[in-house]
Design a protein around this motif. Structure first.
Motif, PDB file in Angstrom:
ATOM      1  N   ASN A 125       0.824  -1.208   0.000  1.00 50.96           N
ATOM      2  CA  ASN A 125       0.000   0.000   0.000  1.00 50.96           C
ATOM      3  C   ASN A 125       0.859   1.260   0.000  1.00 50.96           C
ATOM      4  O   ASN A 125       0.536   2.247  -0.665  1.00 50.96           O
ATOM      5  CB  ASN A 125      -0.952   0.013   1.200  1.00 50.96           C
ATOM      6  CG  ASN A 125      -2.065  -0.996   1.052  1.00 50.96           C
ATOM      7  OD1 ASN A 125      -2.349  -1.475  -0.042  1.00 50.96           O
ATOM      8  ND2 ASN A 125      -2.694  -1.342   2.162  1.00 50.96           N
ATOM      9  N   THR A 126       1.962   1.229   0.730  1.00 54.28           N
ATOM     10  CA  THR A 126       2.884   2.374   0.742  1.00 54.28           C
ATOM     11  C   THR A 126       3.486   2.578  -0.635  1.00 54.28           C
ATOM     12  O   THR A 126       3.530   3.706  -1.131  1.00 54.28           O
ATOM     13  CB  THR A 126       3.999   2.157   1.785  1.00 54.28           C
ATOM     14  OG1 THR A 126       3.397   1.998   3.072  1.00 54.28           O
ATOM     15  CG2 THR A 126       4.970   3.318   1.808  1.00 54.28           C
ATOM     16  N   ARG A 127       3.951   1.510  -1.270  1.00 57.17           N
ATOM     17  CA  ARG A 127       4.520   1.620  -2.626  1.00 57.17           C
ATOM     18  C   ARG A 127       3.487   2.171  -3.601  1.00 57.17           C
ATOM     19  O   ARG A 127       3.799   3.036  -4.419  1.00 57.17           O
ATOM     20  CB  ARG A 127       5.004   0.255  -3.113  1.00 57.17           C
ATOM     21  CG  ARG A 127       6.378  -0.087  -2.632  1.00 57.17           C
ATOM     22  CD  ARG A 127       6.931  -1.296  -3.388  1.00 57.17           C
ATOM     23  NE  ARG A 127       7.608  -2.118  -2.412  1.00 57.17           N
ATOM     24  CZ  ARG A 127       7.309  -3.355  -2.092  1.00 57.17           C
ATOM     25  NH1 ARG A 127       6.339  -3.988  -2.704  1.00 57.17           N
ATOM     26  NH2 ARG A 127       7.978  -3.997  -1.173  1.00 57.17           N
ATOM     27  N   ARG A 128       2.268   1.667  -3.516  1.00 58.17           N
ATOM     28  CA  ARG A 128       1.206   2.111  -4.413  1.00 58.17           C
ATOM     29  C   ARG A 128       0.902   3.595  -4.189  1.00 58.17           C
ATOM     30  O   ARG A 128       0.742   4.359  -5.136  1.00 58.17           O
ATOM     31  CB  ARG A 128      -0.048   1.267  -4.196  1.00 58.17           C
ATOM     32  CG  ARG A 128      -1.088   1.443  -5.291  1.00 58.17           C
ATOM     33  CD  ARG A 128      -2.265   0.487  -5.148  1.00 58.17           C
ATOM     34  NE  ARG A 128      -1.817  -0.875  -4.913  1.00 58.17           N
ATOM     35  CZ  ARG A 128      -2.289  -1.667  -3.943  1.00 58.17           C
ATOM     36  NH1 ARG A 128      -3.233  -1.257  -3.139  1.00 58.17           N
ATOM     37  NH2 ARG A 128      -1.826  -2.888  -3.794  1.00 58.17           N
ATOM     38  N   GLY A 129       0.837   4.020  -2.943  1.00 53.45           N
ATOM     39  CA  GLY A 129       0.574   5.423  -2.620  1.00 53.45           C
ATOM     40  C   GLY A 129       1.675   6.340  -3.116  1.00 53.45           C
ATOM     41  O   GLY A 129       1.409   7.414  -3.662  1.00 53.45           O
ATOM     42  N   LEU A 130       2.931   5.916  -2.961  1.00 53.41           N
ATOM     43  CA  LEU A 130       4.053   6.724  -3.450  1.00 53.41           C
ATOM     44  C   LEU A 130       4.042   6.807  -4.976  1.00 53.41           C
ATOM     45  O   LEU A 130       4.304   7.874  -5.547  1.00 53.41           O
ATOM     46  CB  LEU A 130       5.383   6.146  -2.958  1.00 53.41           C
ATOM     47  CG  LEU A 130       5.660   6.311  -1.467  1.00 53.41           C
ATOM     48  CD1 LEU A 130       6.900   5.516  -1.068  1.00 53.41           C
ATOM     49  CD2 LEU A 130       5.812   7.776  -1.097  1.00 53.41           C
ATOM     50  N   ALA A 131       3.740   5.704  -5.643  1.00 54.42           N
ATOM     51  CA  ALA A 131       3.671   5.709  -7.109  1.00 54.42           C
ATOM     52  C   ALA A 131       2.562   6.642  -7.586  1.00 54.42           C
ATOM     53  O   ALA A 131       2.743   7.398  -8.552  1.00 54.42           O
ATOM     54  CB  ALA A 131       3.442   4.294  -7.641  1.00 54.42           C
ATOM     55  N   HIS A 132       1.418   6.616  -6.909  1.00 55.30           N
ATOM     56  CA  HIS A 132       0.305   7.500  -7.260  1.00 55.30           C
ATOM     57  C   HIS A 132       0.708   8.965  -7.075  1.00 55.30           C
ATOM     58  O   HIS A 132       0.428   9.815  -7.930  1.00 55.30           O
ATOM     59  CB  HIS A 132      -0.918   7.163  -6.421  1.00 55.30           C
ATOM     60  CG  HIS A 132      -2.095   8.047  -6.679  1.00 55.30           C
ATOM     61  ND1 HIS A 132      -2.825   7.981  -7.837  1.00 55.30           N
ATOM     62  CD2 HIS A 132      -2.641   9.036  -5.928  1.00 55.30           C
ATOM     63  CE1 HIS A 132      -3.775   8.890  -7.799  1.00 55.30           C
ATOM     64  NE2 HIS A 132      -3.685   9.547  -6.643  1.00 55.30           N
ATOM     65  N   ALA A 133       1.376   9.265  -5.967  1.00 58.67           N
ATOM     66  CA  ALA A 133       1.804  10.644  -5.704  1.00 58.67           C
ATOM     67  C   ALA A 133       2.813  11.099  -6.755  1.00 58.67           C
ATOM     68  O   ALA A 133       2.735  12.227  -7.247  1.00 58.67           O
ATOM     69  CB  ALA A 133       2.412  10.745  -4.304  1.00 58.67           C
ATOM     70  N   ARG A 134       3.759  10.222  -7.118  1.00 55.95           N
ATOM     71  CA  ARG A 134       4.737  10.580  -8.159  1.00 55.95           C
ATOM     72  C   ARG A 134       4.058  10.817  -9.495  1.00 55.95           C
ATOM     73  O   ARG A 134       4.442  11.719 -10.237  1.00 55.95           O
ATOM     74  CB  ARG A 134       5.798   9.488  -8.289  1.00 55.95           C
ATOM     75  CG  ARG A 134       6.876   9.575  -7.220  1.00 55.95           C
ATOM     76  CD  ARG A 134       8.044   8.658  -7.528  1.00 55.95           C
ATOM     77  NE  ARG A 134       7.734   7.258  -7.375  1.00 55.95           N
ATOM     78  CZ  ARG A 134       7.794   6.583  -6.236  1.00 55.95           C
ATOM     79  NH1 ARG A 134       8.157   7.188  -5.128  1.00 55.95           N
ATOM     80  NH2 ARG A 134       7.490   5.313  -6.192  1.00 55.95           N
ATOM     81  N   ALA A 135       3.044  10.009  -9.820  1.00 55.75           N
ATOM     82  CA  ALA A 135       2.317  10.179 -11.089  1.00 55.75           C
ATOM     83  C   ALA A 135       1.615  11.537 -11.138  1.00 55.75           C
ATOM     84  O   ALA A 135       1.389  12.075 -12.224  1.00 55.75           O
ATOM     85  CB  ALA A 135       1.296   9.057 -11.270  1.00 55.75           C
TER      86      ALA A 135
END
Length: 187
Positions: A125-135
């Motif tokens: 979930n942390t990885r997914r959240g960081l990827a979303h924020a970077r996008a």
């Protein structure tokens, strides 16, 4: 028989006081607490001190198994080592675990798998959240102390022959911040 508590928080910003209070309320004579330590690291300073302190016949108490180990292999290894030393393990949130009985050890194995699932889910979930924020153009971390206008001022002062220390003092930042900003890739 003595009850010894072990508490752990993953970051320095987290407060372990509630874990410590719960362990003391449940009878822990002493509580060892690691601050800012990952559950996947076996060489946590207070965990090592706790292990050294434990004696045969003692009970190690934790608030939850994920405070003790970040994976089922590590958790099972810890339980095995404690058992060989004659030390029981009890969890406040998983009270059905009593490692002194065959059923308790079996239940521990099942719970350890769920602990691993929880850790992996949080990590994903942390990885997914960081990827979303970077996008969306956001990056993590602390904001820079050297935004564009301060960087331009630092470059102007440097071109006038000022030292890094003088520039840092004039801008109200550390010398290392000035050095990093002036020597970053693309400069």
């Amino acid at each position: 028989m003595t009850i010894i508590g072990y508490a752990r928080v993953s970051t320095r910003e987290q407060n372990p006081e509630s874990q410590e209070a719960e362990l003391r309320a449940a009878g822990a004579a002493q509580v060892f607490t690691d601050h800012g330590e990952s559950s996947r690291i076996a060489d946590r300073p207070q965990w090592i001190a706790c292990q050294d302190y434990l004696r045969e016949g003692d009970t190690l108490m934790v608030r939850a198994l994920d405070r003790l180990a970040g994976g089922e292999v590590m958790a099972l290894q810890i339980v095995h080592e404690l058992g060989e030393r004659g030390i029981q393990l009890k969890s406040l949130t998983e009270p059905e675990i009593d490692t002194t009985t065959p059923m308790g050890r079996a239940l521990f194995g099942v719970v350890a798998v769920f602990v691993q699932l929880r850790v992996d889910t949080i990590r994903e979930n942390t990885r997914r959240g960081l990827a979303h924020a970077r996008a969306q153009g956001r990056i993590g971390g602390r904001p820079t102390v050297m935004p564009a206008e301060r960087l331009r001022a630092a470059e102007a002062l440097r071109s006038q022959g000022h030292t890094l220390s003088e520039i840092a003092q004039a801008l109200g930042v550390s010398r290392s911040s000035v050095w990093r900003a002036l020597n970053s890739p693309g400069k």
